[in-house]
Scaffold this active site. Sequence first.
Site, PDB file in Angstrom:
ATOM      1  N   ARG A 112      11.595   1.268  -4.496  1.00  0.00           N
ATOM      2  CA  ARG A 112      11.481   1.526  -3.054  1.00  0.00           C
ATOM      3  C   ARG A 112      12.507   0.716  -2.265  1.00  0.00           C
ATOM      4  NH1 ARG A 112       6.672   4.116  -0.133  1.00  0.00           N
ATOM      5  NH2 ARG A 112       7.906   4.975   1.545  1.00  0.00           N
ATOM      6  N   HIS A 127       5.159   8.716   1.969  1.00  0.00           N
ATOM      7  CA  HIS A 127       4.202   7.918   2.721  1.00  0.00           C
ATOM      8  C   HIS A 127       4.521   6.448   2.506  1.00  0.00           C
ATOM      9  CE1 HIS A 127       0.293   6.320   3.981  1.00  0.00           C
ATOM     10  NE2 HIS A 127       0.095   7.490   4.576  1.00  0.00           N
ATOM     11  N   TYR A 128       4.109   5.595   3.422  1.00  0.00           N
ATOM     12  CA  TYR A 128       4.390   4.166   3.257  1.00  0.00           C
ATOM     13  C   TYR A 128       3.606   3.545   2.102  1.00  0.00           C
ATOM     14  CZ  TYR A 128       0.010   3.205   5.748  1.00  0.00           C
ATOM     15  OH  TYR A 128      -1.309   3.148   6.112  1.00  0.00           O
ATOM     16  N   ARG A 129       2.527   4.175   1.685  1.00  0.00           N
ATOM     17  CA  ARG A 129       1.742   3.652   0.561  1.00  0.00           C
ATOM     18  C   ARG A 129       2.462   3.907  -0.748  1.00  0.00           C
ATOM     19  NH1 ARG A 129      -3.518   6.036   3.151  1.00  0.00           N
ATOM     20  NH2 ARG A 129      -4.202   4.211   4.332  1.00  0.00           N
TER      21      ARG A 129
END
Length: 178
Positions: A112, A127-129
């Site tokens: 990431r 998504h940020y997750r």
Amino acid sequence: MQSADNLIWIDLEMTGLDVDSCKIIEIAAIITDKDLNIIAEAEPIAIYQPDEVLANMNEWCIKTHTETGLTQRVKDSKISTEAAEQQILEFIRKFVPYQSSPLCGNSIWQDRRFLAKYMPNIDEYCHYRMLDVTTLKLLNQYWGDGKSFEKKNTHKALDDIRESIAELKFYRQKLLSI
């Protein structure tokens, strides 16, 4: 077909782990449903990097990427980081709506970081997750019987994703019983 329940799995191979001085040299992606059944695979993309970038790899990267043939594929590639990002993003968009899927993989925070710097459109699309399989591996070491999933560790992006999916299935059955 797009579904908000589909999961985005990505693996990168890099010239090292320092996001400020190292570069992405391979990316692959797989889309699964929420039950971890593979829906589609994007062919791994070797990303061109100049010789001076490859010359700065550490010994582990030189040995591993030479043995897998990735170093030569990178030298022969005509695909830029931006073009690879666009190809993978187009693949993801076919199956997953914007910001509906966490980014999935092993030690995915490391990937990431590189996505955020070098492929920000993919990073933003996810998504940020994150669904990090490594967390379950560690929980098994600490609280389980310690018997881990046996990995081949080929360090080829598509193989690594397939192994991460199989590993999550292993820990789902073993630890979560769901």
